[in-house]
Design a protein around this motif. Structure first.
Motif, PDB file in Angstrom:
ATOM      1  N   GLN A  65       0.846  -1.197   0.000  1.00 51.90           N
ATOM      2  CA  GLN A  65       0.000   0.000   0.000  1.00 51.90           C
ATOM      3  C   GLN A  65       0.882   1.246   0.000  1.00 51.90           C
ATOM      4  OE1 GLN A  65      -2.450   1.427   3.500  1.00 51.90           O
ATOM      5  NE2 GLN A  65      -4.024   0.391   2.285  1.00 51.90           N
ATOM      6  N   GLU A  66       0.442   2.268  -0.735  1.00 56.91           N
ATOM      7  CA  GLU A  66       1.254   3.478  -0.830  1.00 56.91           C
ATOM      8  C   GLU A  66       1.088   4.390   0.383  1.00 56.91           C
ATOM      9  OE1 GLU A  66       1.372   5.732  -4.370  1.00 56.91           O
ATOM     10  OE2 GLU A  66       1.970   4.023  -5.579  1.00 56.91           O
ATOM     11  N   CYS A  67       2.191   5.014   0.734  1.00 54.23           N
ATOM     12  CA  CYS A  67       2.221   6.016   1.799  1.00 54.23           C
ATOM     13  C   CYS A  67       3.106   7.143   1.277  1.00 54.23           C
ATOM     14  CB  CYS A  67       2.801   5.407   3.069  1.00 54.23           C
ATOM     15  SG  CYS A  67       2.892   6.549   4.453  1.00 54.23           S
ATOM     16  N   SER A  68       2.514   8.285   1.018  1.00 56.06           N
ATOM     17  CA  SER A  68       3.231   9.434   0.439  1.00 56.06           C
ATOM     18  C   SER A  68       3.939   9.041  -0.860  1.00 56.06           C
ATOM     19  CB  SER A  68       4.228  10.015   1.435  1.00 56.06           C
ATOM     20  OG  SER A  68       3.567  10.495   2.580  1.00 56.06           O
ATOM     21  N   GLY A  69       3.255   8.240  -1.671  1.00 60.48           N
ATOM     22  CA  GLY A  69       3.791   7.870  -2.978  1.00 60.48           C
ATOM     23  C   GLY A  69       4.796   6.737  -2.989  1.00 60.48           C
ATOM     24  N   ARG A  70       5.021   6.104  -1.822  1.00 61.95           N
ATOM     25  CA  ARG A  70       5.989   5.001  -1.745  1.00 61.95           C
ATOM     26  C   ARG A  70       5.270   3.720  -1.325  1.00 61.95           C
ATOM     27  NH1 ARG A  70      11.677   7.226  -0.319  1.00 61.95           N
ATOM     28  NH2 ARG A  70      12.069   5.006  -0.240  1.00 61.95           N
ATOM     29  N   PRO A  71       5.471   2.621  -2.065  1.00 66.60           N
ATOM     30  CA  PRO A  71       4.840   1.357  -1.664  1.00 66.60           C
ATOM     31  C   PRO A  71       5.551   0.780  -0.430  1.00 66.60           C
ATOM     32  CG  PRO A  71       6.221   1.017  -3.583  1.00 66.60           C
ATOM     33  CD  PRO A  71       6.227   2.498  -3.293  1.00 66.60           C
ATOM     34  N   LEU A  72       4.795   0.580   0.631  1.00 67.22           N
ATOM     35  CA  LEU A  72       5.382   0.078   1.873  1.00 67.22           C
ATOM     36  C   LEU A  72       5.716  -1.405   1.771  1.00 67.22           C
ATOM     37  CD1 LEU A  72       3.071   1.800   4.501  1.00 67.22           C
ATOM     38  CD2 LEU A  72       5.314   2.541   3.688  1.00 67.22           C
ATOM     39  N   LYS A  73       6.774  -1.783   2.464  1.00 72.20           N
ATOM     40  CA  LYS A  73       7.162  -3.191   2.584  1.00 72.20           C
ATOM     41  C   LYS A  73       6.905  -3.572   4.047  1.00 72.20           C
ATOM     42  CE  LYS A  73      10.849  -2.965  -0.881  1.00 72.20           C
ATOM     43  NZ  LYS A  73      10.009  -3.131  -1.995  1.00 72.20           N
ATOM     44  N   ILE A  74       5.980  -4.493   4.246  1.00 71.85           N
ATOM     45  CA  ILE A  74       5.579  -4.844   5.612  1.00 71.85           C
ATOM     46  C   ILE A  74       5.661  -6.344   5.807  1.00 71.85           C
ATOM     47  CG2 ILE A  74       3.712  -4.699   7.316  1.00 71.85           C
ATOM     48  CD1 ILE A  74       2.589  -2.396   5.478  1.00 71.85           C
ATOM     49  N   SER A  75       6.281  -6.745   6.919  1.00 72.37           N
ATOM     50  CA  SER A  75       6.367  -8.164   7.260  1.00 72.37           C
ATOM     51  C   SER A  75       6.470  -8.306   8.781  1.00 72.37           C
ATOM     52  CB  SER A  75       7.575  -8.806   6.585  1.00 72.37           C
ATOM     53  OG  SER A  75       8.770  -8.199   7.033  1.00 72.37           O
ATOM     54  N   ILE A  76       6.180  -9.512   9.253  1.00 67.70           N
ATOM     55  CA  ILE A  76       6.350  -9.773  10.680  1.00 67.70           C
ATOM     56  C   ILE A  76       7.836  -9.628  10.994  1.00 67.70           C
ATOM     57  CG2 ILE A  76       6.165 -11.533  12.487  1.00 67.70           C
ATOM     58  CD1 ILE A  76       3.442 -10.458  11.605  1.00 67.70           C
ATOM     59  N   ALA A  77       8.138  -8.898  12.061  1.00 69.41           N
ATOM     60  CA  ALA A  77       9.542  -8.668  12.444  1.00 69.41           C
ATOM     61  C   ALA A  77      10.177  -9.971  12.923  1.00 69.41           C
ATOM     62  CB  ALA A  77       9.608  -7.607  13.533  1.00 69.41           C
ATOM     63  N   LYS A  78      11.442 -10.115  12.633  1.00 67.15           N
ATOM     64  CA  LYS A  78      12.193 -11.287  13.076  1.00 67.15           C
ATOM     65  C   LYS A  78      12.834 -10.968  14.419  1.00 67.15           C
ATOM     66  CE  LYS A  78      13.244 -12.877   8.405  1.00 67.15           C
ATOM     67  NZ  LYS A  78      12.250 -12.074   7.742  1.00 67.15           N
ATOM     68  N   GLU A  79      12.971 -11.995  15.241  1.00 66.47           N
ATOM     69  CA  GLU A  79      13.637 -11.811  16.536  1.00 66.47           C
ATOM     70  C   GLU A  79      15.064 -11.358  16.311  1.00 66.47           C
ATOM     71  OE1 GLU A  79      12.868 -12.003  19.783  1.00 66.47           O
ATOM     72  OE2 GLU A  79      10.757 -12.352  19.328  1.00 66.47           O
ATOM     73  N   ARG A  80      15.506 -10.438  17.125  1.00 67.21           N
ATOM     74  CA  ARG A  80      16.881  -9.952  17.025  1.00 67.21           C
ATOM     75  C   ARG A  80      17.838 -10.959  17.645  1.00 67.21           C
ATOM     76  NH1 ARG A  80      18.418  -3.847  18.736  1.00 67.21           N
ATOM     77  NH2 ARG A  80      20.270  -3.711  17.474  1.00 67.21           N
ATOM     78  N   ARG A  81      18.874 -11.278  16.904  1.00 69.35           N
ATOM     79  CA  ARG A  81      19.876 -12.226  17.421  1.00 69.35           C
ATOM     80  C   ARG A  81      20.910 -11.456  18.232  1.00 69.35           C
ATOM     81  NH1 ARG A  81      19.871 -14.442  11.805  1.00 69.35           N
ATOM     82  NH2 ARG A  81      18.328 -16.094  11.863  1.00 69.35           N
TER      83      ARG A  81
END
Length: 82
Positions: A65-81
């Protein structure tokens, strides 16, 4: 995981604007916009933590989905190692 990664953000977006964009997904617990340590300028990505995993899953449906003309990249966050 109740946290999502949000990438390709407009560099000038604020936490308030990001919150407004995702409020339809559910109750937001925390928003972290990642910034350059030296310049303080946004790096164009961040993380949003929701109250439930279902809300985080709903947020991933906004991927592209666009936000201020940019398509967002959204995913479930990965645990930080460590």
């Amino acid at each position: 995981m109740k946290k999502v990664y949000v990438g390709n953000l407009p560099y000038r977006i604020t936490e308030e604007e990001l919150s407004a964009h995702f409020e339809e997904c559910g109750s937001i617990q925390d928003i972290i916009l990642i910034k350059d340590r030296e310049t303080g300028r946004s790096k164009g990505f961040g993380f949003i933590e929701f109250e439930t995993e279902d809300q985080a899953e709903a947020a991933t449906k906004l991927d592209g989905q666009e936000c201020s003309g940019r398509p967002l990249k959204i995913s479930i966050a990965k645990e930080r190692r460590s």
